[in-house]
Design a protein around this motif. Structure first.
Motif: not given
Length: 211
Positions: A99, A209, A185-186, A181, A189
């Motif tokens: 990561g 991001v 992330k959603e 956060i 993805r």
């Protein structure tokens, strides 16, 4: 005896004009360009004019949902993973976690979100990241007085101008940041599901991001 009338259609876009279909495609394309928000959030953004000169209309969003259904990339990126079936094994290999660190901040009053890539978690890089966040607010005429951070920011006390660092305990977390956060992330993805790549270099992940 009774009569039952059944109406069938050849395709989901039957009954809509070519202009409505084109507007629906543009609405779905715009949804992906804005980070794959939910349909309700996208309607709110369009209705309240959060997007300047946005050609998408609420009717186009409705037609897009009727023709295309839920956004596939959003479903793949935001749905929680189902727990796998239990398998008895004597040895389970755990792959290493790969990561990139990011510094995420959100203000409680105006809900301004900032994301900064951190080359490392050293005190120098953390100070640089916090200073950049403070400058973002300062350029807009706002003053940061207090920041709620976790233990790894403890060495920055007195090093970030006049900002008072409120260090949380080891078991304490800021719920606003945790939700933020999770949302980031959603969205990342969902964007990855739209791309035909199986591996993403670091620079591409940083771009997703930051997007």
């Amino acid at each position: 005896t009774g009569v039952c009338l059944v109406v069938t259609v050849d395709s989901p876009d039957e009954g809509y004009s070519p202009r409505q279909i084109a507007s629906a495609k543009n609405a779905r394309k715009a949804m992906s360009m804005f980070g794959s928000p939910s349909a309700a959030t996208f309607k709110l953004m369009v209705r309240d004019n959060f997007i300047n000169n946005c050609p998408v209309t609420l009717d186009a969003i409705r037609v897009a949902n009727n023709i295309f259904g839920p956004d596939a990339a959003s479903l793949q990126g935001k749905m929680a993973r189902r727990p796998p079936e239990h398998v008895d094994s004597e040895l389970v290999e755990i792959p290493p976690e790969i990561g990139l660190p990011f510094l995420v901040s959100i203000s409680r009053n105006i809900t301004l979100i900032t994301v900064t890539y951190m080359p490392s978690r050293t005190t120098a890089d953390l100070k640089k990241g916090m200073t950049q966040i403070v400058l973002v607010y300062r350029r807009r005429g706002l003053t940061v007085t207090t920041a709620m951070v976790d233990n790894q920011f403890n060495p920055l006390r007195g090093l970030v101008g006049d900002v008072d660092l409120n260090i949380t305990t080891a078991a304490e977390h800021a719920p606003e940041v945790e939700r933020c956060i999770g949302m980031i992330k959603e969205r990342v993805r969902a964007q990855k599901c739209r791309l035909s790549f199986t591996w993403f270099p670091a620079q591409m992940v940083i771009g997703l991001v930051s997007f």
